[in-house]
Design a protein around this motif. Structure first.
Motif: not given
Length: 257
Positions: A96, A98, A118, A121-123
């Motif tokens: 992940p 952030s 935050s 937020d991604t991955s």
């Protein structure tokens, strides 16, 4: 094990755990294992600070604030807040990503941009033994990311240049290039890239050593967009990303080292 030995062991363990934590209570990654590499770019043209994390592991760390001694975030054209961080080795596997505002951000929780919030937020799943650039862009309250695999130019006779367009809005641009050879021949002007939309990028292109001037143009015209960027004495094996940020701001020249 004797009681006093147990006590000493507990104290030692606690000290090790405390030493591993940053002042904001999050773990710093200072020397991670692995041959996969990440680098980071801040391209949000507003005065927000943030650092990149993977879970509770801090991937970037900026210069501490002189008064609070707490870690400031990455910044956008802000003193002591770098706009990019060079390569960091990581272990492989899904991760992940952030972007978190620092603890001394100083905005109340009534605003969405409060300390510790935050904003991204991604991955993604990096491939082993590859390099990547992660750029955060957009607006302060709507941050998104661009994740690019870095296929660097490793030729003995060329350097490598990549262009990414992270200017907010709908401006589609060409990138004009003027090359001056080191042997004193006349400069040559050509198009490095055409029709690069917001959030778009080229791959790394091999360029001969020498001096270069890059100028953004509105696609299909000779109308300049922002100022030009010069690279003096590009050398074989050098690689740079030219990042267009903001509306008319100067391009950010990011070395891949």
């Amino acid at each position: 094990m004797k009681k006093d030995q147990i006590i000493r062991w507990c104290i030692y363990t606690c000290c090790c755990l405390l030493a591993a934590c940053a002042k904001d209570g999050l773990i710093d990654r200072t020397a991670p294992a692995g041959k996969t590499r990440l680098m980071f770019i801040h391209a949000v043209p507003e005065a927000i600070q943030f650092n990149f994390f993977s879970g509770n592991t801090k991937l970037t760390a900026a210069i501490p604030n002189a008064s609070t001694e707490q870690q400031q975030g990455m910044g956008y054209n802000t003193a002591n807040q770098p706009s990019y961080f060079g390569y960091l080795g990581i272990a492989g596997g899904a991760m992940p990503i952030s972007a978190i505002l620092p603890q001394d951000y100083g905005v109340g929780e009534k605003d969405t941009l409060y300390a510790g919030a935050s904003v991204l937020d991604t991955s993604f799943i990096p491939e082993e033994n590859n390099s990547y650039t992660i750029a955060a862009f957009g607006t302060a309250k709507s941050v998104t990311s661009l994740i690019l695999k870095d296929s660097l130019i490793a030729a003995d006779s060329c350097g490598g240049i990549r262009f990414i367009n992270l200017m907010p809005g709908t401006v589609v641009v060409d990138l004009q290039m003027t090359y001056t050879p080191p042997n004193g021949d006349a400069p040559v002007t050509s198009l490095f890239a055409e029709k690069i939309a917001y959030g778009g990028a080229t791959g790394f292109k091999a360029l001969k050593p020498g001096n270069y001037v890059f100028q953004r143009k509105r696609t299909g015209t000779q109308t300049n967009v922002g100022s030009a960027l010069s690279i003096t004495r590009l050398k074989a094996g050098q690689n740079f990303t030219l990042c267009a940020r903001g509306t008319l701001a100067a391009m950010l020249q990011v070395p891949h080292e």
